[in-house]
Design a protein around this motif. Structure first.
Motif, mmCIF file in Angstrom:
data_model
loop_
_atom_site.group_PDB
_atom_site.id
_atom_site.type_symbol
_atom_site.label_atom_id
_atom_site.label_comp_id
_atom_site.label_asym_id
_atom_site.label_seq_id
_atom_site.Cartn_x
_atom_site.Cartn_y
_atom_site.Cartn_z
ATOM 1 N N GLY A 43 34.768 6.920 -3.388
ATOM 2 C CA GLY A 43 35.262 7.372 -4.683
ATOM 3 C C GLY A 43 34.365 6.952 -5.831
ATOM 4 O O GLY A 43 33.142 6.857 -5.690
ATOM 5 N N PRO A 44 34.942 6.698 -6.996
ATOM 6 C CA PRO A 44 34.153 6.320 -8.166
ATOM 7 C C PRO A 44 33.305 5.062 -7.959
ATOM 8 O O PRO A 44 32.243 4.938 -8.561
ATOM 9 C CB PRO A 44 35.215 6.093 -9.251
ATOM 10 C CG PRO A 44 36.343 6.967 -8.847
ATOM 11 C CD PRO A 44 36.370 6.918 -7.352
ATOM 12 N N LEU A 45 33.765 4.136 -7.090
ATOM 13 C CA LEU A 45 32.934 2.961 -6.833
ATOM 14 C C LEU A 45 31.665 3.340 -6.082
ATOM 15 O O LEU A 45 30.603 2.768 -6.316
ATOM 16 C CB LEU A 45 33.721 1.909 -6.031
ATOM 17 C CG LEU A 45 34.696 1.030 -6.806
ATOM 18 C CD1 LEU A 45 35.293 -0.031 -5.896
ATOM 19 C CD2 LEU A 45 34.007 0.365 -8.007
ATOM 20 N N ALA A 46 31.758 4.301 -5.154
ATOM 21 C CA ALA A 46 30.564 4.786 -4.467
ATOM 22 C C ALA A 46 29.608 5.434 -5.470
ATOM 23 O O ALA A 46 28.387 5.253 -5.398
ATOM 24 C CB ALA A 46 30.946 5.778 -3.373
ATOM 25 N N VAL B 253 28.854 -5.990 -11.576
ATOM 26 C CA VAL B 253 29.465 -5.090 -12.563
ATOM 27 C C VAL B 253 30.985 -5.108 -12.417
ATOM 28 O O VAL B 253 31.725 -5.160 -13.413
ATOM 29 C CB VAL B 253 28.904 -3.662 -12.405
ATOM 30 C CG1 VAL B 253 29.728 -2.669 -13.222
ATOM 31 C CG2 VAL B 253 27.439 -3.626 -12.851
ATOM 32 N N MET B 254 31.477 -5.048 -11.194
ATOM 33 C CA MET B 254 32.924 -5.056 -10.966
ATOM 34 C C MET B 254 33.576 -6.300 -11.556
ATOM 35 O O MET B 254 34.620 -6.220 -12.218
ATOM 36 C CB MET B 254 33.223 -4.966 -9.470
ATOM 37 C CG MET B 254 32.870 -3.624 -8.845
ATOM 38 S SD MET B 254 32.981 -3.658 -7.043
ATOM 39 C CE MET B 254 34.755 -3.900 -6.828
ATOM 40 N N GLU B 255 32.964 -7.449 -11.332
ATOM 41 C CA GLU B 255 33.588 -8.697 -11.784
ATOM 42 C C GLU B 255 33.391 -8.953 -13.267
ATOM 43 O O GLU B 255 34.265 -9.530 -13.926
ATOM 44 C CB GLU B 255 33.051 -9.874 -10.961
ATOM 45 C CG GLU B 255 33.455 -9.811 -9.491
ATOM 46 C CD GLU B 255 33.222 -11.122 -8.748
ATOM 47 O OE1 GLU B 255 32.934 -12.148 -9.401
ATOM 48 O OE2 GLU B 255 33.329 -11.108 -7.501
ATOM 49 N N ASN C 180 41.007 4.250 -10.427
ATOM 50 C CA ASN C 180 41.517 4.406 -9.080
ATOM 51 C C ASN C 180 40.509 5.232 -8.278
ATOM 52 O O ASN C 180 40.069 6.286 -8.758
ATOM 53 C CB ASN C 180 42.885 5.101 -9.082
ATOM 54 C CG ASN C 180 43.549 5.010 -7.711
ATOM 55 O OD1 ASN C 180 43.059 5.570 -6.742
ATOM 56 N ND2 ASN C 180 44.668 4.311 -7.672
ATOM 57 N N ALA C 181 40.156 4.752 -7.089
ATOM 58 C CA ALA C 181 39.159 5.438 -6.280
ATOM 59 C C ALA C 181 39.762 6.585 -5.495
ATOM 60 O O ALA C 181 39.063 7.336 -4.833
ATOM 61 C CB ALA C 181 38.484 4.459 -5.320
ATOM 62 N N GLY C 182 41.089 6.716 -5.462
ATOM 63 C CA GLY C 182 41.716 7.815 -4.781
ATOM 64 C C GLY C 182 41.739 7.709 -3.290
ATOM 65 O O GLY C 182 41.208 6.810 -2.699
#
Length: 427
Positions: free
Chosen positions: A169-172, A396-398, A425-427
């Motif tokens: 999802g968006p994280l990818a 970046v996430m943290e 939300n990555a879905g």
């Protein structure tokens, strides 16, 4: 690989350098092995000379009617042929024994590298940026990613085992954006040439960069005898394997964004949660090939290129000079960039930038012509992460976490995200 001639001339310097790296003295053993090899070579040359002379004497004896002398000379030549074959075999064995000792020697540290045994003895050079301040509890990347539905460790483990991750999802897309941003920065502003290299290499490529024969346990091997690359340093550096370049061709600077594969043989029990230490990960690699006079300056330049990635991402980090006991096998000096991870409340390595001197150039027999035209010298090589993409995603996430569990996309990555500015939300 180190130069045996230099070792013969500087045995104390070799042993001092090895002592700094926590290794025992080896100069005496190496010199003895080299003397044995040289003696065998000299003996073979002497026998060749005598065989050639005896062959001429046979003709002279025959012309002078000295049959008995001619027969004795023929017998001597025949004996020499047998002894020469034995000497050739012994010389090859002695040469292989010396090379085996040399190829297992680590590179020697530069004088300004701190002496120490492990990461506790590394030296902090500088810190850049500020740590983020949250009005809510910081969280680790695996908690954030699983809550968003963007990291799936269980499905990855079912199909591949431990130390693999599915990013979706968006994280990818965010990870892809990070890699593209790094490549664009290094090619458009830092003068690196983008390369798409092979991910499978032969033994000699890994020997050239120093992973073989010492570190085969850290690698994955295919059924046809090739190796999955542990880093794009291997194919990028080996682009000059066996080359003889003109000094005017230098410097050469290459970058590649590739998957990397490592067995993590020595990391049992370390970083078992999350995606910090994986068997497969993406990394943007930087490699420079320069002449011997410009290695130190290029090291500083390459480190600045890697730092620029973190600066533009707005991440707090520090630069460490690794001590002699924490440096890689082929390095003369290494800077580690360590990014701040709020979820762990600690710094973690996100890039290592190493100056290798002629160590890899000698192993690859990669040379450049002296500008005066009087000879050639081994190329100086450098490599560094510009930077590790998966670890940049973690950072970046943290660091861009919001109180509701969403992630704000850093400004520099927004052009790569198709209008997505916040990952909820990555879905």
């Amino acid at each position: 690989m180190l130069d045996i001639k230099w070792i013969r001339d500087n045995p104390e310097a070799l042993d001092r350098g090895l002592k700094k790296r926590g290794a025992g003295a080896q100069a005496a053993e190496l010199i003895a092995a080299d003397e044995k090899r040289r003696a065998l070579v000299q003996s073979l040359q002497d026998m060749q000379s005598r065989r050639n002379a005896a062959s001429k004497e046979i003709g002279q004896a025959m012309r002078q009617g000295e049959k008995d002398r001619a027969e004795a000379l023929k017998a001597e030549v025949q004996d020499l042929k047998g002894r020469m074959q034995e000497a050739e075999d012994a010389s090859r064995a002695a040469d292989a024994a010396l090379n085996d000792l040399l190829m297992r020697l680590p590179n020697l540290p530069l004088d300004d590298v701190p002496v120490g045994s492990d990461e506790a003895d590394n030296r902090e050079e500088r810190t850049v940026g500020e740590k983020p301040v949250f009005d809510f509890p910081a969280r680790e990347h695996f908690e954030i990613g699983e809550a968003l539905g963007g990291l799936d460790f269980e499905a990855a483990a079912r199909m591949s085992g431990a130390r693999f991750t599915i990013v979706k999802g968006p994280l990818a897309r965010l990870e892809r954006a990070l890699g593209q941003f790094m490549l664009n920065l290094h090619t458009s502003e830092h003068g690196y040439t983008e390369v798409i290299p092979p991910l499978l290499v032969r033994d000699d490529a890994l020997f050239g960069t120093g992973q073989l024969p010492k570190f085969d346990e850290d690698l994955f091997r295919t059924t046809d005898g090739r190796w999955l690359i542990p880093t794009a340093e291997v194919p990028l550096t080996n682009m000059v394997n066996g080359a003889l370049l003109d000094a005017g061709d230098l410097p050469l600077r290459y970058t590649a964004l590739t998957p990397c594969f490592r067995s993590e043989a020595g990391s049992a029990g370390r970083d078992t949660r999350g995606m910090l230490r994986q068997h497969q990960f993406n990394k943007c690699e930087l490699v420079s090939i320069v002449d011997e006079a410009n290695g130190v300056d290029e090291h500083e330049r390459m480190t600045a290129c890697a730092e620029e990635v973190l600066k533009r991402l707005g991440l707090h980090y520090r630069v460490m000079t690794l001590c002699t006991g924490d440096m890689g096998f082929g390095a003369q000096k290494t800077y580690d960039l360590e990014v701040w991870l709020p979820g762990q409340a600690t710094y973690r390595e996100i890039s290592s930038v190493s100056l290798c001197g002629a160590f890899q150039g000698r192993r690859m027999n990669a040379r450049y012509r002296d500008p005066d035209g009087k000879g050639s010298r081994f190329l100086t090589t450098l490599n560094g992460s510009g930077v590790a993409v998966g670890r940049a995603l973690i950072a970046v996430m943290e660091n861009y976490l919001n109180s509701d569990g969403s992630i704000t996309v850093p400004d520099v990555l927004k052009p790569y995200m198709g209008g997505v500015t916040r990952i909820e939300n990555a879905g």
